[in-house]
Design a protein around this motif. Structure first.
Motif, PDB file in Angstrom:
ATOM      1  N   GLU A  55       0.833  -1.204   0.000  1.00  0.00           N
ATOM      2  CA  GLU A  55       0.000   0.000   0.000  1.00  0.00           C
ATOM      3  C   GLU A  55       0.868   1.255   0.000  1.00  0.00           C
ATOM      4  O   GLU A  55       0.597   2.212  -0.737  1.00  0.00           O
ATOM      5  CB  GLU A  55      -0.926   0.016   1.224  1.00  0.00           C
ATOM      6  CG  GLU A  55      -2.012  -1.041   1.215  1.00  0.00           C
ATOM      7  CD  GLU A  55      -1.515  -2.409   1.670  1.00  0.00           C
ATOM      8  OE1 GLU A  55      -0.325  -2.518   2.088  1.00  0.00           O
ATOM      9  OE2 GLU A  55      -2.304  -3.366   1.600  1.00  0.00           O
ATOM     10  N   ARG A  56       1.901   1.228   0.823  1.00  0.00           N
ATOM     11  CA  ARG A  56       2.782   2.395   0.888  1.00  0.00           C
ATOM     12  C   ARG A  56       3.517   2.595  -0.436  1.00  0.00           C
ATOM     13  O   ARG A  56       3.663   3.725  -0.910  1.00  0.00           O
ATOM     14  CB  ARG A  56       3.791   2.243   2.033  1.00  0.00           C
ATOM     15  CG  ARG A  56       4.719   3.437   2.128  1.00  0.00           C
ATOM     16  CD  ARG A  56       5.715   3.371   3.253  1.00  0.00           C
ATOM     17  NE  ARG A  56       6.574   4.541   3.171  1.00  0.00           N
ATOM     18  CZ  ARG A  56       6.260   5.742   3.653  1.00  0.00           C
ATOM     19  NH1 ARG A  56       5.115   5.928   4.287  1.00  0.00           N
ATOM     20  NH2 ARG A  56       7.085   6.769   3.513  1.00  0.00           N
ATOM     21  N   ARG A  57       3.978   1.502  -1.031  1.00  0.00           N
ATOM     22  CA  ARG A  57       4.688   1.616  -2.305  1.00  0.00           C
ATOM     23  C   ARG A  57       3.775   2.203  -3.381  1.00  0.00           C
ATOM     24  O   ARG A  57       4.198   3.029  -4.187  1.00  0.00           O
ATOM     25  CB  ARG A  57       5.226   0.248  -2.731  1.00  0.00           C
ATOM     26  CG  ARG A  57       6.306  -0.305  -1.806  1.00  0.00           C
ATOM     27  CD  ARG A  57       7.086  -1.437  -2.460  1.00  0.00           C
ATOM     28  NE  ARG A  57       6.228  -2.526  -2.905  1.00  0.00           N
ATOM     29  CZ  ARG A  57       5.854  -3.540  -2.137  1.00  0.00           C
ATOM     30  NH1 ARG A  57       6.260  -3.590  -0.875  1.00  0.00           N
ATOM     31  NH2 ARG A  57       5.089  -4.502  -2.606  1.00  0.00           N
ATOM     32  N   ALA A  58       2.511   1.776  -3.374  1.00  0.00           N
ATOM     33  CA  ALA A  58       1.556   2.311  -4.352  1.00  0.00           C
ATOM     34  C   ALA A  58       1.308   3.800  -4.106  1.00  0.00           C
ATOM     35  O   ALA A  58       1.217   4.595  -5.052  1.00  0.00           O
ATOM     36  CB  ALA A  58       0.241   1.533  -4.275  1.00  0.00           C
ATOM     37  N   GLU A  59       1.219   4.180  -2.825  1.00  0.00           N
ATOM     38  CA  GLU A  59       1.012   5.594  -2.485  1.00  0.00           C
ATOM     39  C   GLU A  59       2.199   6.441  -2.944  1.00  0.00           C
ATOM     40  O   GLU A  59       2.024   7.565  -3.432  1.00  0.00           O
ATOM     41  CB  GLU A  59       0.826   5.745  -0.975  1.00  0.00           C
ATOM     42  CG  GLU A  59      -0.511   5.242  -0.455  1.00  0.00           C
ATOM     43  CD  GLU A  59      -0.571   5.250   1.066  1.00  0.00           C
ATOM     44  OE1 GLU A  59       0.421   5.698   1.693  1.00  0.00           O
ATOM     45  OE2 GLU A  59      -1.594   4.806   1.619  1.00  0.00           O
ATOM     46  N   THR A  60       3.404   5.895  -2.777  1.00  0.00           N
ATOM     47  CA  THR A  60       4.607   6.622  -3.186  1.00  0.00           C
ATOM     48  C   THR A  60       4.583   6.925  -4.677  1.00  0.00           C
ATOM     49  O   THR A  60       4.837   8.061  -5.105  1.00  0.00           O
ATOM     50  CB  THR A  60       5.869   5.807  -2.845  1.00  0.00           C
ATOM     51  OG1 THR A  60       5.951   5.638  -1.423  1.00  0.00           O
ATOM     52  CG2 THR A  60       7.130   6.511  -3.338  1.00  0.00           C
TER      53      THR A  60
ATOM     54  N   GLY B 145       1.976   6.989  -6.559  1.00  0.00           N
ATOM     55  CA  GLY B 145       0.871   7.910  -6.813  1.00  0.00           C
ATOM     56  C   GLY B 145       1.277   9.353  -6.566  1.00  0.00           C
ATOM     57  O   GLY B 145       0.903  10.261  -7.328  1.00  0.00           O
ATOM     58  N   MET B 146       2.063   9.580  -5.510  1.00  0.00           N
ATOM     59  CA  MET B 146       2.535  10.936  -5.216  1.00  0.00           C
ATOM     60  C   MET B 146       3.472  11.436  -6.317  1.00  0.00           C
ATOM     61  O   MET B 146       3.415  12.609  -6.709  1.00  0.00           O
ATOM     62  CB  MET B 146       3.234  10.966  -3.859  1.00  0.00           C
ATOM     63  CG  MET B 146       2.302  10.727  -2.682  1.00  0.00           C
ATOM     64  SD  MET B 146       3.138  10.794  -1.074  1.00  0.00           S
ATOM     65  CE  MET B 146       3.262  12.581  -0.847  1.00  0.00           C
TER      66      MET B 146
ATOM     67  N   GLU C 227       1.427  12.565  -9.164  1.00  0.00           N
ATOM     68  CA  GLU C 227       0.828  13.880  -8.899  1.00  0.00           C
ATOM     69  C   GLU C 227       1.837  14.997  -9.134  1.00  0.00           C
ATOM     70  O   GLU C 227       1.504  16.049  -9.700  1.00  0.00           O
ATOM     71  CB  GLU C 227       0.322  13.949  -7.457  1.00  0.00           C
ATOM     72  CG  GLU C 227      -0.966  13.199  -7.182  1.00  0.00           C
ATOM     73  CD  GLU C 227      -1.465  13.476  -5.770  1.00  0.00           C
ATOM     74  OE1 GLU C 227      -1.716  14.652  -5.450  1.00  0.00           O
ATOM     75  OE2 GLU C 227      -1.577  12.515  -4.991  1.00  0.00           O
TER      76      GLU C 227
ATOM     77  N   TYR D 109       6.083  14.975  -0.186  1.00  0.00           N
ATOM     78  CA  TYR D 109       6.642  13.674  -0.562  1.00  0.00           C
ATOM     79  C   TYR D 109       7.902  13.363   0.253  1.00  0.00           C
ATOM     80  O   TYR D 109       8.049  12.273   0.810  1.00  0.00           O
ATOM     81  CB  TYR D 109       6.953  13.689  -2.060  1.00  0.00           C
ATOM     82  CG  TYR D 109       7.709  12.499  -2.578  1.00  0.00           C
ATOM     83  CD1 TYR D 109       7.057  11.309  -2.870  1.00  0.00           C
ATOM     84  CD2 TYR D 109       9.085  12.571  -2.802  1.00  0.00           C
ATOM     85  CE1 TYR D 109       7.756  10.210  -3.366  1.00  0.00           C
ATOM     86  CE2 TYR D 109       9.786  11.486  -3.293  1.00  0.00           C
ATOM     87  CZ  TYR D 109       9.119  10.309  -3.572  1.00  0.00           C
ATOM     88  OH  TYR D 109       9.816   9.222  -4.056  1.00  0.00           O
TER      89      TYR D 109
ATOM     90  N   ARG E 175       7.144  12.895   4.023  1.00  0.00           N
ATOM     91  CA  ARG E 175       6.553  11.569   4.248  1.00  0.00           C
ATOM     92  C   ARG E 175       7.649  10.505   4.278  1.00  0.00           C
ATOM     93  O   ARG E 175       7.652   9.616   5.141  1.00  0.00           O
ATOM     94  CB  ARG E 175       5.543  11.273   3.142  1.00  0.00           C
ATOM     95  CG  ARG E 175       4.962   9.861   3.143  1.00  0.00           C
ATOM     96  CD  ARG E 175       3.956   9.737   2.003  1.00  0.00           C
ATOM     97  NE  ARG E 175       3.451   8.375   1.849  1.00  0.00           N
ATOM     98  CZ  ARG E 175       4.040   7.445   1.111  1.00  0.00           C
ATOM     99  NH1 ARG E 175       5.182   7.730   0.478  1.00  0.00           N
ATOM    100  NH2 ARG E 175       3.508   6.239   0.995  1.00  0.00           N
TER     101      ARG E 175
END
Length: 230
Positions: free
Chosen positions: A179-184, A186-187, A190, A210, A213
């Motif tokens: 989940e964290r890797r996907a969020e990274t 995604g950021m 962006e 970024y 975090r």
């Protein structure tokens, strides 16, 4: 790099460059643990080069902050303290957020395309088994942004921290959840969108978020590691 054969020095670079690269790779892969003593004779035997070459390589790695020389005791793998990591990330926040604004304002179409390709390569390696390669791919994303921002001074300042940033990226990539890797990623997407929109203020803000975090995660990981060692 666990097998002795993986340490062999080839002739594609100068002997010093290759020795530095091989030992750096071992350190980033945590073949040696923080605090381990590095013995020149052992390293020379494993790499197949002279102790003089190993000694020169260790001097360069000392300058990069990966090893520490203690007077009368020898050379040891550097322990990155929580305080040092915090300072590295503070420097990253300042450098990378300002550079992001410059990139949004100055980058040409080729730089934007190069950034998209770099992010795609990073995404393709975004898994624990490829932690070090993923860290390098993130380095490449940073390199594209630094280059496209057109400020040589900030690029040189970032280069000073490069190896230590890669080390911190590697250890965090190994333990980050899916989940964290996907969020990274995604950021990063962006931030890229802000670049394409030429929105310097947004790119600066997103980059700051970024890096902060990343800092929180790495520092928490280091604190837990220190507690486990206690």
């Amino acid at each position: 790099m666990g097998d002795t054969g993986d340490w062999a020095i080839d002739g594609t670079q100068t002997l010093r460059e290759k020795t530095v690269a091989v030992l750096r790779e071992a350190l980033l892969n945590q073949v040696f643990k923080p605090g381990d003593k590095l013995v020149e004779r052992t390293l020379a035997d494993r790499t197949g080069v002279s102790r003089t070459s190993v000694r020169e390589a260790l001097r360069e790695l000392e300058a990069e902050g990966l090893v520490t020389r203690e007077s009368g005791k020898g050379v040891f793998v550097t322990r990155v303290s929580v305080s040092e990591a915090a300072q590295i990330y503070e420097a990253r926040v300042i450098l990378e957020s300002a550079t992001a604004r410059l990139f949004a304002e100055r980058a040409g179409p080729e730089a934007l395309e190069a950034l998209d390709r770099a992010i795609e390569r990073a995404e393709a390696t975004n898994q624990p088994a490829q932690a070090q390669l993923h860290a390098r791919r993130l380095d490449e994303v940073s390199d594209v942004i630094m280059e496209g921002a057109g400020n040589e001074v900030t690029r040189q300042m970032a280069a000073v921290l490069r190896t230590r940033i890669t080390f911190l990226r590697t250890i965090t990539a190994r333990v980050a959840s899916s989940e964290r890797r996907a969020e990274t990623m995604g950021m990063l997407r962006e931030i890229s969108a802000a670049f394409h929109a030429r929105d310097g203020a947004k790119a600066e803000r997103l980059t700051r978020d970024y890096v902060k975090r990343s800092a929180a995660f790495a520092i928490d990981l280091l604190r837990k590691s220190r507690n486990d060692d206690a």
